[in-house]
Structure formats: C-alpha cells, structure tokens
Design an enzyme around this catalytic site. Structure first.
Site, PDB file in Angstrom:
ATOM      1  N   SER A 207      -9.460  -2.574   0.969  1.00 53.34           N
ATOM      2  CA  SER A 207      -8.159  -3.228   1.102  1.00 53.34           C
ATOM      3  C   SER A 207      -7.418  -3.377  -0.226  1.00 53.34           C
ATOM      4  CB  SER A 207      -8.329  -4.612   1.738  1.00 53.34           C
ATOM      5  OG  SER A 207      -9.019  -5.484   0.869  1.00 53.34           O
ATOM      6  N   TYR A 208      -8.076  -3.148  -1.345  1.00 50.16           N
ATOM      7  CA  TYR A 208      -7.414  -3.315  -2.640  1.00 50.16           C
ATOM      8  C   TYR A 208      -6.421  -2.185  -2.876  1.00 50.16           C
ATOM      9  CZ  TYR A 208     -11.064  -6.763  -3.808  1.00 50.16           C
ATOM     10  OH  TYR A 208     -11.910  -7.856  -3.821  1.00 50.16           O
ATOM     11  N   ALA A 209      -5.159  -2.566  -2.990  1.00 51.49           N
ATOM     12  CA  ALA A 209      -4.071  -1.597  -3.198  1.00 51.49           C
ATOM     13  C   ALA A 209      -4.126  -0.481  -2.158  1.00 51.49           C
ATOM     14  CB  ALA A 209      -4.121  -1.011  -4.615  1.00 51.49           C
ATOM     15  N   ASP A 210      -4.466  -0.864  -0.916  1.00 47.01           N
ATOM     16  CA  ASP A 210      -4.521   0.084   0.201  1.00 47.01           C
ATOM     17  C   ASP A 210      -5.403   1.290  -0.104  1.00 47.01           C
ATOM     18  OD1 ASP A 210      -2.833  -1.455   1.815  1.00 47.01           O
ATOM     19  OD2 ASP A 210      -1.030  -0.568   0.923  1.00 47.01           O
ATOM     20  N   GLY A 211      -6.509   1.047  -0.781  1.00 42.94           N
ATOM     21  CA  GLY A 211      -7.457   2.120  -1.081  1.00 42.94           C
ATOM     22  C   GLY A 211      -7.287   2.737  -2.450  1.00 42.94           C
TER      23      GLY A 211
END
Length: 320
Positions: free
Chosen positions: A52-56
């Site tokens: 989920s961090y920066a959408d991958g």
C-alpha cells in the site's frame, strides 16, 4: 548495529529497521538509494515496506536496490490487506486478496520470497481463520519465510498464534505503533507478544516525527505536518499532552548532551519485547541522525523519569 532475535523464532533482525513509507512519493530513488547504502553500512538488515505504500512504488524502489546486495544479507518485510480501489483504499484480508497482493509484491520486489509477511490491518468482514489460511499458504509455497500481524489487538494475536500453531507455524511478529507518545501497546499487546513468543516491530518510534523536537516552536515548511497528504498523520501528536512529553525528553536530552531524537530512540530500543524499531526517514540526512543514536544507552534514572512522564492511562482489568 545489534542483531536481535525476532521473538522466539530463529530469525534475527537489526535493532533499527529501515521504513520506506515515503519511498516512491516523498523520497525519490536517488535519496532512497543513499539511505539504503547508509543503513546497510551501519549494519542494518531489516527493510520494511508494504503493497500500500505509494501504491506499490515503495516496493518497486526497494526491488531496484536489492540488485546491489546479496539477497541473504537483507530481511525484507512487506504487508498486505489494504487494497486500492476507484473509491480509495479499502481493507481486504480475504484469502484471494492477501495471496494476490503477495504475488504482486514479489514481482515489484524482484524476489521469489519475502522474509516476513504481515497482514497490515484487521479486516472486520473477513474471518481471521480465512486470513490465517492465506498466511499458511504463503509459507507452505515458499513465498514467505515467517508471518505476522500489524495493528491488530492482543486477542487477535492470541487467536492467530493458536491457529498458526495448529498448522505448525508461529506468529513470528507483531508490528505496532510504539513510542513515548503512543504507549497503548503496553496494556495488552506487549504482554501478549512476550507470552506468545512474537517479536515486536515498532513503527513510528519517533512519534510520527514529533519526537525529533522539530515541532516544539513551529511547523517547518518542509515537514510532514506541512504536507498536504501527511499532515493528518502528524496532527494527533501536536496536542498539549504530547508537547509536555516532548519537553520532558528535551530536558533529559540537554542534560545528556544528546538530541531529543536520540533520547527517544534509546528509550524505545530498551523496552521489553522490542526486536526492531522502524525509522522512516524522508531524507538521507534524517536517517544518519537516527543511526547516530545507536550508541546511546539511557541512565536508569533518566529512563525511569521518561517512563513516568509518558505513562499510558490504565484501568480495569490491567490495574486494580
């Protein structure tokens, strides 16, 4: 840097972990690479990321850097359970979502396995048994070496540990927010982790940046609290109660000739059950400041004073 046992497992992790929540968004690839090298040079091993961090994008940056090292020299932790949709992020710890997320993470990371795989948040719509079956499958298939939970309550830890034990596995780790400004885990989560043999990985050990001391007088223009997408993350600790704790830490730091950040990290590193504290630096300079805290051990009287000033509220049944 000291290597610590992750709970009662055979895995060992560095006492400071490298958090990568800002990578791919606020931290570009050049700064991320510098952080990565400085961290490894200091003896660090644990790299923490999430789908989920920066959408991958965080995992993609981590993956690009793994080509510079031997895979066995680093411990990669990633998380699943938060799914991006057209309506925003949603919790989804169903079997399909967790295993699908893991496959996508492995592709972005450019590796065939992660060392530690966690479910990021409880999903009230999915039975815990189903989520744990996905974790079991991740280990059985070789895609994960160890598994655990993040941001779950103590009863969920206990239930998970029981079910995993029946499958011949252990709840290797629980990843929780823990700092002088957030000690709620001490009521039930920490005692449960100690009893169950789970290692505690502490996220935001610097109180979302507030325990650096930089917010004592104002909000710096280049800080997270001034950021459009991270200000809400910091805001809960810009209250009077937190400010009083920061000032107490500042007094202790002045007496020791150290910084507020160094004293805060030293306090957390000495807490029972803590296997690693994740430092999520935005810049290489911020990371180097955290690494400089590794040689500090607080005098017992200073630790006791900070314990007292930051003590969490307790009541029945923790205290009678």
């Amino acid at each position: 840097m000291e290597l610590r046992q992750l709970g009662t497992t055979g895995m060992r992790v560095s006492e400071l972990g490298l958090g990568t929540m800002t990578w791919g968004r606020d931290t570009d690839e050049i700064d991320a690479a510098e952080q990565f090298r400085d961290f490894l040079d200091a003896g660090g091993t644990l790299i923490d990321t999430s789908a989920s961090y920066a959408d991958g994008a965080s995992e993609e940056v981590v993956g690009s850097l793994l080509t510079e090292v031997r895979r066995e020299d680093v411990v990669i932790c990633t998380k699943a359970g938060v799914r991006s949709t057209s309506r925003g992020n949603m919790l989804d710890a169903s079997r399909g979502a967790v295993l699908g997320s893991l496959d996508a993470s492995l592709q972005r990371l450019g590796t065939d396995h992660v060392d530690l795989f966690l479910v990021q948040n409880p999903d009230p719509r999915t039975p815990l048994e189903e989520t744990l079956s996905a974790l079991q499958r991740a280990v059985d298939s070789g895609r994960a070496r160890y598994v655990g939970l993040s941001n779950h309550a103590a009863w969920q830890q206990a239930r998970a540990a029981t079910l995993l034990e029946q499958a011949g596995l252990e709840l290797a780790a629980v990843e929780m927010e823990y700092s002088l400004l957030e000690r709620g885990v001490e009521r039930e989560v920490v005692p449960a982790a100690l009893a169950l043999g789970s290692g505690l990985v502490a996220w935001s050990p610097l109180g979302r940046g507030v325990l650096t001391g930089k917010y004592r007088r104002t909000i710096p223009a280049d800080s997270r609290a001034a950021s459009t997408h991270l200000s809400g993350f910091v805001q809960p600790y810009l209250d009077q109660e937190s400010s009083a704790i920061v000032e107490a830490v500042a007094i202790a730091a002045e007496g020791l000739g150290r910084s507020v950040l160094e004293v805060s990290l030293a306090w957390l590193r000495a807490r029972p059950g803590v296997s690693s504290a994740l430092v999520g630096a935005r810049t290489p300079g911020q990371l180097r400041t955290s690494l400089a805290a590794l040689d500090l051990e607080l005098p017992p009287e200073v630790g006791a004073a900070l314990d007292e000033v930051s003590a969490p509220a307790t009541g029945y049944p923790e205290r009678r």
